[in-house]
Design a protein around this motif. Structure first.
Motif, short mmCIF file in Angstrom:
data_model
loop_
_atom_site.label_atom_id
_atom_site.label_comp_id
_atom_site.label_asym_id
_atom_site.label_seq_id
_atom_site.Cartn_x
_atom_site.Cartn_y
_atom_site.Cartn_z
N ALA A 171 37.95 43.55 28.71
CA ALA A 171 37.45 44.08 29.98
C ALA A 171 38.57 44.81 30.73
N GLU A 172 38.18 45.87 31.40
CA GLU A 172 39.12 46.64 32.21
C GLU A 172 39.23 46.01 33.59
N PRO A 173 40.43 45.95 34.16
CA PRO A 173 40.55 45.45 35.53
C PRO A 173 39.83 46.37 36.52
N LYS A 174 39.18 45.79 37.51
CA LYS A 174 38.50 46.57 38.55
C LYS A 174 39.32 46.46 39.83
N ILE A 175 40.15 47.47 40.06
CA ILE A 175 41.05 47.49 41.22
C ILE A 175 40.79 48.78 41.99
N ASP A 176 40.61 48.67 43.33
CA ASP A 176 40.36 49.87 44.12
C ASP A 176 41.66 50.63 44.40
N ASN A 177 41.56 51.73 45.15
CA ASN A 177 42.74 52.57 45.38
C ASN A 177 43.77 51.92 46.30
N LEU A 178 43.43 50.81 46.94
CA LEU A 178 44.39 50.06 47.76
C LEU A 178 45.02 48.90 46.98
N GLY A 179 44.71 48.79 45.69
CA GLY A 179 45.29 47.75 44.85
C GLY A 179 44.63 46.40 45.00
N ARG A 180 43.35 46.39 45.42
CA ARG A 180 42.64 45.13 45.64
C ARG A 180 41.46 45.00 44.69
N SER A 181 41.07 43.77 44.44
CA SER A 181 39.82 43.48 43.74
C SER A 181 38.93 42.73 44.72
N TYR A 182 37.63 43.05 44.68
CA TYR A 182 36.66 42.47 45.61
C TYR A 182 35.65 41.64 44.86
N ALA A 183 35.27 40.51 45.45
CA ALA A 183 34.20 39.68 44.88
C ALA A 183 33.52 38.91 45.99
N THR A 184 32.31 38.48 45.72
CA THR A 184 31.54 37.67 46.66
C THR A 184 31.43 36.27 46.09
N GLY A 185 31.67 35.28 46.94
CA GLY A 185 31.52 33.88 46.54
C GLY A 185 30.46 33.21 47.40
N ARG A 186 29.74 32.26 46.81
CA ARG A 186 28.68 31.57 47.55
C ARG A 186 28.73 30.07 47.27
N ARG A 187 28.35 29.30 48.29
CA ARG A 187 28.25 27.84 48.17
C ARG A 187 27.36 27.35 49.29
N LYS A 188 26.35 26.55 48.97
CA LYS A 188 25.36 26.07 49.94
C LYS A 188 24.77 27.26 50.67
N VAL A 189 24.96 27.37 51.98
CA VAL A 189 24.40 28.49 52.76
C VAL A 189 25.48 29.53 53.03
N SER A 190 26.72 29.25 52.66
CA SER A 190 27.85 30.12 52.99
C SER A 190 27.99 31.25 51.99
N ALA A 191 28.44 32.40 52.51
CA ALA A 191 28.75 33.55 51.66
C ALA A 191 30.09 34.10 52.10
N ALA A 192 30.98 34.34 51.13
CA ALA A 192 32.33 34.82 51.44
C ALA A 192 32.57 36.14 50.72
N ARG A 193 33.12 37.10 51.46
CA ARG A 193 33.59 38.36 50.86
C ARG A 193 35.10 38.23 50.72
N VAL A 194 35.61 38.39 49.50
CA VAL A 194 37.02 38.10 49.22
C VAL A 194 37.68 39.32 48.58
N TRP A 195 38.85 39.69 49.11
CA TRP A 195 39.70 40.72 48.53
C TRP A 195 41.00 40.07 48.09
N VAL A 196 41.43 40.38 46.87
CA VAL A 196 42.65 39.82 46.30
C VAL A 196 43.56 40.98 45.91
N LYS A 197 44.85 40.87 46.28
CA LYS A 197 45.83 41.89 45.87
C LYS A 197 47.17 41.22 45.64
N ARG A 198 48.04 41.89 44.90
CA ARG A 198 49.39 41.36 44.67
C ARG A 198 50.09 41.23 46.01
N GLY A 199 50.86 40.12 46.16
CA GLY A 199 51.55 39.91 47.41
C GLY A 199 52.42 38.68 47.38
#
Length: 172
Positions: free
Chosen positions: A38-66
């Motif tokens: 699989a190819e890494p999915k990194i945007d032009n700011l060097g971040r990867s985005y994903a959505t996480g869910r648990r119970k009723v909660s929804a989280a939008r998460v960005w991860v980048k080197r740091g």
């Protein structure tokens, strides 16, 4: 005697037909293409985005080197999730993949309580890490971090005090 030879001949032709069927079934019909990594999915700011869910909660998460900073809804992780258990939940994907302090996390989370929100952020971090570094997927999958925990509170039913609890019974 003649009947026996006819029966034997019929069985022999039947066996030959079965042999032809098994040969056809054993022959590969579609050539399987090798699966490309699989190819890494990194945007032009060097971040990867994903959505996480648990119970009723929804989280939008960005991860980048740091340097390992975590911001949840604009606040530091130790401020937002004050309980050490919740902070430990967020650190689990990094500890499993041996990437502690290598990534910055920015997350926005809505809905539910703090426990559900921590689980949603952990799920989002795990998914974003697999998009950033696809080689981490087996370790995260084995740890169970990529599976969405679908357990939620059961709804209340009519005629019941709660989801399953009945009202107190009165004989008279």
């Amino acid at each position: 005697m003649a009947e026996k030879t006819q029966t034997d001949a019929a069985e022999a032709t039947g066996m030959a037909a079965l042999g032809a069927l098994t040969e056809d079934a054993a022959a590969p019909t579609i050539a399987e293409a090798p699966v490309a990594p699989a190819e890494p999915k990194i945007d032009n700011l060097g971040r990867s985005y994903a959505t996480g869910r648990r119970k009723v909660s929804a989280a939008r998460v960005w991860v980048k080197r740091g340097t390992g900073q975590m911001k949840i809804n604009g606040r530091d992780v130790s401020e937002y999730f004050a309980r050490p258990v919740l902070q430990m939940i967020l650190a689990q994907p990094f500890e499993t993949t041996e990437r502690v302090g290598e990534f910055d996390v920015i997350a926005t989370v809505k809905g539910g309580g703090l426990s559900g929100q921590a689980g949603a952020v952990r799920h989002g971090i795990s998914r974003a890490l697999t998009l950033f570094e696809p080689g981490l997927r087996p370790a995260l999958k084995a740890g169970g971090f990529l599976t969405r925990d679908s357990r939620a509170v059961e709804r209340k039913k009519y005629g019941k005090a709660k989801a399953r609890k009945s009202f107190q019974f009165s004989k008279r």
